[in-house]
Design a protein around this motif. Structure first.
Motif, PDB file in Angstrom:
ATOM      1  N   ASN A   7      12.315   9.107 -23.107  1.00 38.48           N
ATOM      2  CA  ASN A   7      13.621   8.534 -23.450  1.00 38.48           C
ATOM      3  C   ASN A   7      14.094   7.580 -22.365  1.00 38.48           C
ATOM      4  O   ASN A   7      14.692   6.540 -22.656  1.00 38.48           O
ATOM      5  N   LEU A   8      13.822   7.934 -21.107  1.00 39.96           N
ATOM      6  CA  LEU A   8      14.206   7.069 -19.990  1.00 39.96           C
ATOM      7  C   LEU A   8      13.389   5.787 -20.019  1.00 39.96           C
ATOM      8  O   LEU A   8      13.925   4.691 -19.851  1.00 39.96           O
ATOM      9  N   HIS A   9      12.088   5.901 -20.259  1.00 37.39           N
ATOM     10  CA  HIS A   9      11.237   4.718 -20.351  1.00 37.39           C
ATOM     11  C   HIS A   9      11.702   3.803 -21.473  1.00 37.39           C
ATOM     12  O   HIS A   9      11.669   2.576 -21.341  1.00 37.39           O
ATOM     13  N   ASN A  10      12.136   4.384 -22.584  1.00 38.27           N
ATOM     14  CA  ASN A  10      12.524   3.582 -23.746  1.00 38.27           C
ATOM     15  C   ASN A  10      13.690   2.649 -23.439  1.00 38.27           C
ATOM     16  O   ASN A  10      13.808   1.570 -24.038  1.00 38.27           O
ATOM     17  N   VAL A  11      14.574   3.054 -22.523  1.00 39.33           N
ATOM     18  CA  VAL A  11      15.706   2.204 -22.141  1.00 39.33           C
ATOM     19  C   VAL A  11      15.191   0.887 -21.573  1.00 39.33           C
ATOM     20  O   VAL A  11      15.702  -0.192 -21.891  1.00 39.33           O
ATOM     21  N   TRP A  12      14.158   0.968 -20.719  1.00 40.73           N
ATOM     22  CA  TRP A  12      13.621  -0.238 -20.083  1.00 40.73           C
ATOM     23  C   TRP A  12      12.675  -0.991 -21.004  1.00 40.73           C
ATOM     24  O   TRP A  12      12.658  -2.223 -21.021  1.00 40.73           O
ATOM     25  N   ILE A  46       9.953  -2.333  -8.552  1.00 42.44           N
ATOM     26  CA  ILE A  46       9.353  -1.972  -9.819  1.00 42.44           C
ATOM     27  C   ILE A  46       9.268  -3.207 -10.710  1.00 42.44           C
ATOM     28  O   ILE A  46      10.250  -3.965 -10.828  1.00 42.44           O
ATOM     29  N   ASP A  47       8.112  -3.446 -11.306  1.00 51.74           N
ATOM     30  CA  ASP A  47       7.924  -4.526 -12.276  1.00 51.74           C
ATOM     31  C   ASP A  47       7.998  -3.888 -13.662  1.00 51.74           C
ATOM     32  O   ASP A  47       7.101  -3.142 -14.071  1.00 51.74           O
ATOM     33  N   PHE A  48       9.077  -4.155 -14.403  1.00 50.21           N
ATOM     34  CA  PHE A  48       9.276  -3.519 -15.691  1.00 50.21           C
ATOM     35  C   PHE A  48       8.294  -4.007 -16.759  1.00 50.21           C
ATOM     36  O   PHE A  48       8.181  -3.387 -17.823  1.00 50.21           O
ATOM     37  N   TYR A  49       7.581  -5.088 -16.468  1.00 52.11           N
ATOM     38  CA  TYR A  49       6.581  -5.570 -17.419  1.00 52.11           C
ATOM     39  C   TYR A  49       5.489  -4.527 -17.633  1.00 52.11           C
ATOM     40  O   TYR A  49       5.116  -4.212 -18.765  1.00 52.11           O
ATOM     41  N   ASP A  50       4.981  -3.956 -16.528  1.00 54.63           N
ATOM     42  CA  ASP A  50       3.912  -2.963 -16.641  1.00 54.63           C
ATOM     43  C   ASP A  50       4.194  -1.694 -15.837  1.00 54.63           C
ATOM     44  O   ASP A  50       3.311  -0.839 -15.694  1.00 54.63           O
ATOM     45  N   MET A  51       5.414  -1.565 -15.325  1.00 51.43           N
ATOM     46  CA  MET A  51       5.854  -0.379 -14.591  1.00 51.43           C
ATOM     47  C   MET A  51       5.053  -0.145 -13.306  1.00 51.43           C
ATOM     48  O   MET A  51       4.905   0.994 -12.855  1.00 51.43           O
ATOM     49  N   VAL A  71       1.322   6.053  -5.058  1.00 52.49           N
ATOM     50  CA  VAL A  71       2.412   6.606  -5.864  1.00 52.49           C
ATOM     51  C   VAL A  71       2.690   5.722  -7.079  1.00 52.49           C
ATOM     52  O   VAL A  71       2.574   4.494  -7.008  1.00 52.49           O
ATOM     53  N   THR A  72       3.020   6.351  -8.199  1.00 49.28           N
ATOM     54  CA  THR A  72       3.350   5.623  -9.416  1.00 49.28           C
ATOM     55  C   THR A  72       4.826   5.810  -9.744  1.00 49.28           C
ATOM     56  O   THR A  72       5.492   6.696  -9.201  1.00 49.28           O
ATOM     57  N   PHE A  73       5.316   4.975 -10.651  1.00 50.58           N
ATOM     58  CA  PHE A  73       6.712   5.086 -11.071  1.00 50.58           C
ATOM     59  C   PHE A  73       6.962   6.430 -11.739  1.00 50.58           C
ATOM     60  O   PHE A  73       8.004   7.055 -11.540  1.00 50.58           O
ATOM     61  N   ASN A  74       6.002   6.914 -12.522  1.00 54.58           N
ATOM     62  CA  ASN A  74       6.166   8.211 -13.167  1.00 54.58           C
ATOM     63  C   ASN A  74       6.193   9.350 -12.159  1.00 54.58           C
ATOM     64  O   ASN A  74       6.847  10.376 -12.396  1.00 54.58           O
ATOM     65  N   LEU A 144      14.156  -7.760 -18.635  1.00 58.92           N
ATOM     66  CA  LEU A 144      14.072  -7.234 -17.277  1.00 58.92           C
ATOM     67  C   LEU A 144      12.740  -7.581 -16.635  1.00 58.92           C
ATOM     68  O   LEU A 144      11.676  -7.347 -17.204  1.00 58.92           O
ATOM     69  N   GLY A 145      12.791  -8.121 -15.414  1.00 63.00           N
ATOM     70  CA  GLY A 145      11.590  -8.452 -14.665  1.00 63.00           C
ATOM     71  C   GLY A 145      11.332  -7.446 -13.567  1.00 63.00           C
ATOM     72  O   GLY A 145      10.929  -6.319 -13.812  1.00 63.00           O
ATOM     73  N   LYS A 146      11.623  -7.836 -12.323  1.00 60.91           N
ATOM     74  CA  LYS A 146      11.416  -6.953 -11.169  1.00 60.91           C
ATOM     75  C   LYS A 146      12.763  -6.493 -10.612  1.00 60.91           C
ATOM     76  O   LYS A 146      13.748  -7.213 -10.662  1.00 60.91           O
TER      77      LYS A 146
END
Length: 251
Positions: A7-12, A46-51, A71-74, A144-146
């Motif tokens: 659900n959080l990912h879906n916002v971005w 964070i680059d929202f294009y590919d997280m 480390v990853t965003f997740n 959204l970009g970076k």
């Protein structure tokens, strides 16, 4: 991935750019200088294009135990307290609504978004953190970009989360503090650049006369500003105001 994180990912995902956008106009030194720290902190882009993440601060290893190289965003999202994930998702949705429907998405590049939630530490315990994000790039449609994200441990200042969000104006833009997520915020409480300047000077210990001299205004004008600031912030006194501003990353 849990349903809460999805659900959080879906916002971005619904607002991201169609391609990665480089950030040329801001140097990394400038980004580092924009960070306000009131305790142990780390940051990343964070680059929202590919997280994907870049410029990850080494301090993330001391705070969460994550390797800054892998480390990853997740990983970071997974450290959010389970009871706070829903709030974070709502805060991110409220931020999107604020910029797209209130002040215009282009203004997103001139604001820091701030709110608090609990994060898991390396030892498994949870502590209250302040999250600040500064959007660095958008596409022509507002995608959204970076973003520069800063996470600061603040449990030495407070253990109580207000579950509110603030938008800190940069480049002369007004600021909006402690907005509730349960309201549509039709009547936004706005703090002007001059009011924010006065708050910062109060926090630095200056009295009314010294503030007046610093800003080239009268003492009476300073007093009026202070009265208006307290009324707008719903703070009990100056000490309460300064504490709230520190927690929200205003100063």
């Amino acid at each position: 991935m849990t349903s809460e994180l999805q659900n959080l990912h879906n916002v971005w995902l619904s607002n991201r750019t169609a391609q990665s956008i480089p950030v040329h106009q801001i140097s990394f030194d400038d980004l580092s200088n924009s960070i306000i720290s009131t305790g142990p902190f780390y940051f990343y882009i964070i680059d929202f294009y590919d997280m994907t993440l870049s410029h990850v601060s080494p301090a993330i290893a001391e705070i969460h135990g994550y390797n800054p190289e892998t480390v990853t965003f997740n990983d970071i999202l997974g450290a959010i307290h389970p009871d706070d994930i829903d709030f974070v998702a709502k805060a991110e949705a409220a931020s999107t609504n604020f910029f797209y429907n209130k002040v215009g998405y282009a203004k997103m590049l001139s604001y820091k978004t701030s709110y608090c939630f609990r994060f898991q530490l390396e030892n498994g315990e949870y502590a209250l953190f302040n999250h600040q994000s500064l959007m660095l790039s958008l596409d022509e449609n507002g995608g959204l970009g970076k973003s520069l994200n800063i996470h600061t441990r603040i449990d030495h200042l407070s253990n109580l989360n207000t579950y509110k969000i603030s938008f800190i104006g940069l480049n002369g833009e007004p600021s909006f503090m402690d907005l509730s997520l349960d309201e549509d915020n039709q009547n936004l409480t706005e703090f002007s650049k001059r009011e924010i300047d006065i708050i910062k000077l109060i926090a630095n210990g200056l009295n009314n006369a010294e503030i007046a001299e610093k800003l080239f205004i009268s003492i009476l004008t300073v007093k009026k500003h202070r009265t208006n600031i307290l009324a707008k912030s719903d703070a009990k006194n100056t000490a309460h105001l300064i504490k709230n501003c520190i927690l929200q990353g205003f100063i």
